[in-house]
Enzyme design. Sequence first.
Site, PDB file in Angstrom:
ATOM      1  N   CYS A 115       0.784  -1.166   0.062  1.00 53.73           N
ATOM      2  CA  CYS A 115       0.007   0.124  -0.086  1.00 53.73           C
ATOM      3  C   CYS A 115       0.814   1.392  -0.068  1.00 53.73           C
ATOM      4  O   CYS A 115       0.273   2.368  -0.431  1.00 53.73           O
ATOM      5  CB  CYS A 115      -0.946   0.057   1.127  1.00 53.73           C
ATOM      6  SG  CYS A 115      -1.973  -1.473   1.405  1.00 53.73           S
ATOM      7  N   HIS A 252      -3.342   7.203   1.988  1.00 55.56           N
ATOM      8  CA  HIS A 252      -3.828   5.953   1.620  1.00 55.56           C
ATOM      9  C   HIS A 252      -5.003   5.619   2.105  1.00 55.56           C
ATOM     10  O   HIS A 252      -5.529   6.000   3.226  1.00 55.56           O
ATOM     11  CB  HIS A 252      -2.857   4.777   2.136  1.00 55.56           C
ATOM     12  CG  HIS A 252      -3.103   3.563   1.848  1.00 55.56           C
ATOM     13  ND1 HIS A 252      -3.655   3.127   0.544  1.00 55.56           N
ATOM     14  CD2 HIS A 252      -3.079   2.310   2.595  1.00 55.56           C
ATOM     15  CE1 HIS A 252      -3.934   1.557   0.861  1.00 55.56           C
ATOM     16  NE2 HIS A 252      -3.705   1.131   1.793  1.00 55.56           N
ATOM     17  N   ASN A 282      -9.910  -0.668  -0.107  1.00 52.06           N
ATOM     18  CA  ASN A 282      -8.384  -0.408   0.155  1.00 52.06           C
ATOM     19  C   ASN A 282      -7.772  -0.821  -1.311  1.00 52.06           C
ATOM     20  O   ASN A 282      -7.827  -2.077  -1.521  1.00 52.06           O
ATOM     21  CB  ASN A 282      -8.054  -1.155   1.123  1.00 52.06           C
ATOM     22  CG  ASN A 282      -6.654  -1.046   1.211  1.00 52.06           C
ATOM     23  OD1 ASN A 282      -5.804  -0.656   0.370  1.00 52.06           O
ATOM     24  ND2 ASN A 282      -5.820  -1.604   2.555  1.00 52.06           N
TER      25      ASN A 282
HETATM   26  N1  ACO Z   1     -17.998  -8.855   9.659  1.00 49.80           N
HETATM   27  C1  ACO Z   1     -18.518  -9.356  10.685  1.00 49.80           C
HETATM   28  N2  ACO Z   1     -17.616  -9.571  11.975  1.00 49.80           N
HETATM   29  C2  ACO Z   1     -16.396  -9.552  11.473  1.00 49.80           C
HETATM   30  C3  ACO Z   1     -15.826  -9.382  10.060  1.00 49.80           C
HETATM   31  C4  ACO Z   1     -16.760  -8.953   9.438  1.00 49.80           C
HETATM   32  N3  ACO Z   1     -16.451  -8.846   7.812  1.00 49.80           N
HETATM   33  N4  ACO Z   1     -14.444  -9.609  10.481  1.00 49.80           N
HETATM   34  C5  ACO Z   1     -14.184  -9.811  11.618  1.00 49.80           C
HETATM   35  N5  ACO Z   1     -15.454  -9.986  12.252  1.00 49.80           N
HETATM   36  C6  ACO Z   1     -15.367 -10.092  13.630  1.00 49.80           C
HETATM   37  C7  ACO Z   1     -14.101 -10.915  14.721  1.00 49.80           C
HETATM   38  O1  ACO Z   1     -14.325 -12.171  14.159  1.00 49.80           O
HETATM   39  C8  ACO Z   1     -14.141 -10.392  15.845  1.00 49.80           C
HETATM   40  O2  ACO Z   1     -15.167 -11.409  16.477  1.00 49.80           O
HETATM   41  P1  ACO Z   1     -15.255 -11.772  17.876  1.00 49.80           P
HETATM   42  O3  ACO Z   1     -15.017 -10.576  18.960  1.00 49.80           O
HETATM   43  O4  ACO Z   1     -16.556 -12.657  18.320  1.00 49.80           O
HETATM   44  O5  ACO Z   1     -13.951 -12.898  17.834  1.00 49.80           O
HETATM   45  C9  ACO Z   1     -15.001  -9.236  15.875  1.00 49.80           C
HETATM   46  O6  ACO Z   1     -15.437  -9.038  14.466  1.00 49.80           O
HETATM   47  C10 ACO Z   1     -13.870  -8.069  16.106  1.00 49.80           C
HETATM   48  O7  ACO Z   1     -12.694  -8.329  15.075  1.00 49.80           O
HETATM   49  P2  ACO Z   1     -11.203  -7.494  15.377  1.00 49.80           P
HETATM   50  O8  ACO Z   1     -10.693  -7.982  14.337  1.00 49.80           O
HETATM   51  O9  ACO Z   1     -11.082  -7.307  16.802  1.00 49.80           O
HETATM   52  O10 ACO Z   1     -12.160  -5.991  14.846  1.00 49.80           O
HETATM   53  P3  ACO Z   1     -11.547  -4.669  14.606  1.00 49.80           P
HETATM   54  O11 ACO Z   1     -12.130  -3.430  15.479  1.00 49.80           O
HETATM   55  O12 ACO Z   1     -10.220  -4.642  14.870  1.00 49.80           O
HETATM   56  O13 ACO Z   1     -11.845  -4.372  13.120  1.00 49.80           O
HETATM   57  C11 ACO Z   1     -10.703  -4.301  11.058  1.00 49.80           C
HETATM   58  C12 ACO Z   1     -11.290  -5.242  12.217  1.00 49.80           C
HETATM   59  C13 ACO Z   1     -11.595  -3.410  10.357  1.00 49.80           C
HETATM   60  C14 ACO Z   1      -9.576  -5.171  10.249  1.00 49.80           C
HETATM   61  C15 ACO Z   1      -9.483  -3.312  11.876  1.00 49.80           C
HETATM   62  O14 ACO Z   1      -8.715  -4.117  12.866  1.00 49.80           O
HETATM   63  C16 ACO Z   1      -8.571  -2.557  10.876  1.00 49.80           C
HETATM   64  O15 ACO Z   1      -9.020  -1.577  10.074  1.00 49.80           O
HETATM   65  N6  ACO Z   1      -7.393  -2.764  10.843  1.00 49.80           N
HETATM   66  C17 ACO Z   1      -6.317  -2.178  10.093  1.00 49.80           C
HETATM   67  C18 ACO Z   1      -6.547  -2.873   8.759  1.00 49.80           C
HETATM   68  C19 ACO Z   1      -6.014  -2.043   7.466  1.00 49.80           C
HETATM   69  O16 ACO Z   1      -6.209  -1.001   7.401  1.00 49.80           O
HETATM   70  N7  ACO Z   1      -5.136  -2.934   6.945  1.00 49.80           N
HETATM   71  C20 ACO Z   1      -4.603  -2.338   5.645  1.00 49.80           C
HETATM   72  C21 ACO Z   1      -3.419  -1.746   5.854  1.00 49.80           C
HETATM   73  S1  ACO Z   1      -2.219  -1.792   5.191  1.00 49.80           S
HETATM   74  C22 ACO Z   1      -2.580  -2.009   3.688  1.00 49.80           C
HETATM   75  O17 ACO Z   1      -3.425  -1.109   3.252  1.00 49.80           O
HETATM   76  C23 ACO Z   1      -2.266  -3.289   3.068  1.00 49.80           C
END
Ligand code: ACO
Length: 325
Positions: A115, A252, A282
Amino acid sequence: MSIIRSIIRSTGGYLPENILTNAALAEMVDTSDEWIMQRSGIKERCIAADDETTGDMAVAAGRMAMERGCVEAQDIDGVIIATTTPDKTFPSVAVKVQDELGLPVGLAFDVQAVCAGFLYALSVADSFIQTGKARRILVVGAEKMSSILDWEDRSTCVLFGDGAGAVILERGEGDGGISDRGVLSTYLYANGGQADLLYTDGGTSTSGDSGHIKMQGREVFKYAVQYMSDVVMEALDANNLVSSDIDWLVPHQANSRIIEATAKKLKLPMEQVIMTVERHGNTSAASIPLALHEAVFDGRIKQNDLLLLEGMGGGLTWGAALIRF
Ligand code: ACO
């Protein structure tokens, strides 16, 4: 005293026709529009057709940048493509773009920094122009992220999309000050110790295929906010600027919460932040040039505006670029 500056002459963009909404995703995996919007700010993303490649999208974006800049093929002496999802292991996407756009023999290669890839490619192109290796370079970020997603993994497949964004960077002149047009400074970083936070579980010399994206979302989120905030402050401090000097933040587009946290650190109102994540998701290396193109195209970004570009990706890799458009 006059110095060489790399000026953005024009921009281009391409998004596939097929739009995948959160509602449609909710029929594929156990998720909901509400969860995706709340956690990431993404409403929909564009998905390339099966026979549409990263190279095809890069060609389309590049062609638009040439048309919008009234640049003839023979006047471009280099092409650099930022991508993590090339058409083939080799040759590069860049040579395909060079050939299909009818560009003359010259330098052409791909850069891979996920990214942050566009920032790396832009910085390399700027260096080539500054050192006289090229006068006008087509720089493209293009990705078919849909091809490396595990469509049964709800924690990653809801976050990404496909597309391409392009700029034509050309040699200009300035007096070395902050009021010059062009790339004023770039900042590039990587921390290979954090490779396990975001990666594909395959590759040509391991599994023999490209693998699928694996991500520790929470950890990536935490470092994204920290690194983005640090690098934008570094860009300002190094140029004796304050945040109110910035006209536009072009981040980004991974997650609206990460973008909002960076804007808050900069004390920049969200009205000055270019946001496409809601409609694009993304798109990795394509996201910054696509956001830039969109805001140039609709007239928000104007000549002489001061832009701060920033992004972070797998590696972890991250960076920023300060540009007077
Ligand atoms: N739909 C519903 N529930 C979901 C989903 C989904 N798509 N995905 C995960 N969950 C659930 C999980 O299983 C978890 O359930 P549990 O509590 O029963 O175990 C719950 O939601 C919370 O999961 P987390 O991963 O802790 O959720 P979080 O609030 O951290 O959000 C996210 C996840 C959106 C991925 C966030 O962490 C994030 O944005 N991280 C950065 C990711 C990113 O930006 N990546 C790209 C940057 S680098 C690049 O661009 C390559």
